[in-house]
Enzyme design. Structure first.
Site, PDB file in Angstrom:
ATOM      1  N   GLU A   1      41.049  20.046  21.552  1.00 14.00           N
ATOM      2  CA  GLU A   1      41.125  21.459  21.162  1.00 14.00           C
ATOM      3  C   GLU A   1      42.405  21.777  20.385  1.00 14.00           C
ATOM      4  OE1 GLU A   1      41.509  20.254  24.200  1.00 14.00           O
ATOM      5  OE2 GLU A   1      42.926  21.415  25.410  1.00 14.00           O
TER       6      GLU A   1
ATOM      7  N   CYS B   1      40.328  16.060  29.642  1.00 12.52           N
ATOM      8  CA  CYS B   1      41.452  15.619  30.468  1.00 12.52           C
ATOM      9  C   CYS B   1      41.061  15.654  31.953  1.00 12.52           C
ATOM     10  CB  CYS B   1      42.696  16.432  30.147  1.00 12.52           C
ATOM     11  SG  CYS B   1      44.198  15.506  30.449  1.00 12.52           S
TER      12      CYS B   1
ATOM     13  N   HIS C   1      43.368  16.011  24.452  1.00 11.43           N
ATOM     14  CA  HIS C   1      43.078  17.427  24.218  1.00 11.43           C
ATOM     15  C   HIS C   1      42.659  17.673  22.770  1.00 11.43           C
ATOM     16  CE1 HIS C   1      44.364  19.037  28.082  1.00 11.43           C
ATOM     17  NE2 HIS C   1      45.258  18.077  28.094  1.00 11.43           N
TER      18      HIS C   1
HETATM   19  N1  GLN Z   1      46.265  16.712  36.076  1.00 11.61           N
HETATM   20  C1  GLN Z   1      45.698  15.658  35.320  1.00 11.61           C
HETATM   21  C2  GLN Z   1      46.723  14.607  34.928  1.00 11.61           C
HETATM   22  O1  GLN Z   1      47.896  14.848  34.977  1.00 11.61           O
HETATM   23  C3  GLN Z   1      45.028  16.207  34.079  1.00 11.61           C
HETATM   24  C4  GLN Z   1      45.976  16.825  33.112  1.00 11.61           C
HETATM   25  C5  GLN Z   1      45.300  17.692  32.113  1.00 11.61           C
HETATM   26  O2  GLN Z   1      44.162  18.090  32.323  1.00 11.61           O
HETATM   27  N2  GLN Z   1      45.989  18.045  31.041  1.00 11.61           N
HETATM   28  O3  GLN Z   1      46.339  13.521  34.566  1.00 11.61           O
END
Ligand code: GLN
Length: 547
Positions: free
Chosen positions: A521, A380, A519
């Site tokens: 994970e 992310c 994600h």
């Molecule tokens: N802050 C970033 C976004 O909103 C990444 C979010 C995250 O890592 N879950 O896109």
């Protein structure tokens, strides 16, 4: 109709109710039953989505796009049952539903009260999916006696009362503190905690007693007597070397048997514990160790990256090695050269995160991994930073950045290669967002499909070209930079099905450099390690052989 197990806690918080609930779920499955685990949280946030990881640990995201408590992660890791939005509720959600109904006029003419309106709303929540599984395991967050928790305790009391006899049981977790000076385990706090429960009309059927020392038989008798619980239903819970030992450990001390007895299920189906024996075999008989640097922001708090830690462990299990993650604060690399910190690691992972703080450090970590050819996994925000790194250092966009950093009234000191996503497709409809929208529940959340390029490293790792993974982000890599970045070897190897949203990038020719917008994970399990984590650790093992 399902049978219900209500799980409560007393004496102190953080006793591991979530883990015990998850382990019980796994044990009931091992006996051939279907289970659903759910969490009821007394805090007033509508969901934990707006809480800092420092407050509440990681936010666990479900396929259907809910931001939930991290205990749902335990539930999913232990049972393999995908968590759903309707598996988690908070006081905030309950009250907001009640108030919405009040405004709509659903209760017209009535005075709205905690009993019955709030408790009815909680009971309605408990009934969701009643016919779907053999057991529903419902954990109440917090500790008995908390003011916010009272409506939940009242609701489960009423619920059990309204059901046919013997269909609901109560399991209570407590702590037996040890007094070193007198070499004694003390049962009094447990007695008080049970007294507190009984004062609100709940008599526990099973008591799980956390203890750092063996519980002598005499003390077990005493707890049974004073707490009015059967002796065999006083279950000792000792500290474990790994959480994955919990199903076997609880089985050894008779937790599943005590629960089945409380429901008068006899004869109990025989348990099949092979899955958990295999899990423990992979942990206990691991050969060798790999060191992974996790460069993040919330590094002081164990629970902030709970699922990452677990998924790394699973990746190790897939390769029969131990994974030793070390948490490094990204901000250090804004002041210091990362080399002395990162040299010697077999792989680097940059996890998700929010806000500008620490991002320059993450970009430097990505640069280090790319140049030194060390396996890099960007998740992310970790993917977004890898893209910014490539844009700056390879594609010559020196001021590349993200709109998350300093975007005010359309002005930014950066060229935004990562921008605020304002429109995307979800199933059959288009979702729209504006930067001035509410913060809660408005990110791109939940499961989305991605298509993987044939022959890419990710397609090899997954063994397929069509995947579905869970998202939680507001910003997105701008596809307009695709050509410029691909010309420099950063391949956009995973895209949303409409081809508009970059989901995965990878550096061609690098031993293992993958960034994902989702994600992974969250979907990893000890008995089914996530393919990307399994492959990442495989690459780390290869690096470890080179050094
Ligand atoms: N802050 C970033 C976004 O909103 C990444 C979010 C995250 O890592 N879950 O896109």
């Amino acid at each position: 109709m399902a049978r219900y197990v209500f799980i409560t806690g007393g004496v102190v918080s953080s006793l591991g109710k979530g883990l015990s609930s998850a382990a019980l779920g796994a044990l009931l499955q091992a006996r051939g039953y279907t289970v659903r685990l759910r969490k009821l949280d007394p805090y007033l946030n509508v969901d934990p989505g707006t809480m800092s990881p420092f407050e509440h640990g990681e936010v666990f995201v479900t396929d259907d796009g809910a931001e939930t408590d991290l205990d749902l992660g335990h539930y999913e890791r232990f049972t393999g049952v995908s968590a759903r939005a309707s598996d988690s509720v908070s006081s905030g959600r309950i009250y907001s539903n009640v108030l919405e109904k009040e405004r709509r006029g659903d209760y017209l003419g009535k005075t709205i009260q905690v009993i019955p309106h709030v408790t009815n709303e909680i009971k309605d929540f408990l009934r969701i999916g009643d016919a779907e599984t053999d057991f529903q395991l419902c954990e109440i967050g917090g500790t008995v006696g908390d003011i916010e928790g009272l409506p939940f305790f009242e609701a489960i009391r009423q619920f059990a009362q309204e059901r046919p006899r013997g269909e609901c049981i109560f399991m209570h977790l407590t702590l037996l503190p040890y007094l070193a000076a007198s070499h004694e385990l003390k049962t009094k706090p447990t007695q008080h905690s049970v007294k507190e429960l009984r004062a609100i009309g709940i008599a526990p059927d099973v008591l799980v007693c956390r203890s750092e020392h063996p519980i002598p038989e005499g003390e077990r008798d005493k707890i049974a007597l004073f707490c009015n619980v059967r002796r065999e239903a006083v279950i000792p819970a000792y500290d474990l070397s790994t959480i994955y030992e919990a199903p076997l450990a609880y089985h050894r001390v008779g937790l599943d048997q005590a629960v089945l007895d409380a429901f008068s299920i006899s004869p109990a189906p025989r348990p099949d514990m092979r899955r958990w024996h295999d899990v423990m075999d992979r942990i206990e008989n691991a050969e060798g160790e790999v060191r992974v640097a996790v460069v993040g922001k919330y590094t002081q708090l164990e629970d902030a990256y709970k699922s990452i830690r677990e998924a790394l462990t699973h990746g190790g299990m897939a390769n029969r090695v131990r994974v030793r993650p070390e948490w490094i604060d990204a901000e250090i690399f804004e002041r210091e050269d990362p080399s002395p910190w990162l040299e010697g690691f077999h792989a680097i992972l940059v996890p998700g995160g929010f806000g500008e703080r620490g991002t320059e450090g993450k970009i430097r970590a990505a640069e280090f991994a790319r140049e030194r050819r060390i396996p890099y996994f960007g998740i992310c925000l970790g993917m977004q930073m890898a893209v910014i790194e490539a844009a700056r250092n390879l594609a010559g966009i020196k001021d590349a950045g993200s709109e998350e950093f300093d975007f005010e009234a359309g002005n930014t000191r950066f060229t935004p290669v990562v921008y605020h996503l304002k429109e995307w497709v979800q199933g059959a409809h288009t979702v729209q967002r504006r930067p001035e929208d509410d913060k809660g529940g408005t990110m791109r959340l939940g499961a989305y499909a991605a298509e993987l390029a044939e022959g890419s490293a990710v397609a090899r790792a997954y063994g397929t070209t069509r995947i579905e993974e869970r998202h939680r982000h507001r910003y997105e890599v701008d596809v307009a930079y695709r050509d410029a970045l691909e010309a420099q070897g950063l391949r956009f190897s995973g895209m949303s099905p409409d081809g508009k949203l970059p989901e995965i990038v990878e550096h061609e020719g690098h031993p293992w450099f993958i960034g994902v917008q989702f994600h992974p994970e969250l979907k990893s399990k000890p008995f089914a390690p996530h393919p990307l984590f399994a492959d990442f650790i495989r690459a780390a093992v290869e690096t470890s052989r080179l050094v």
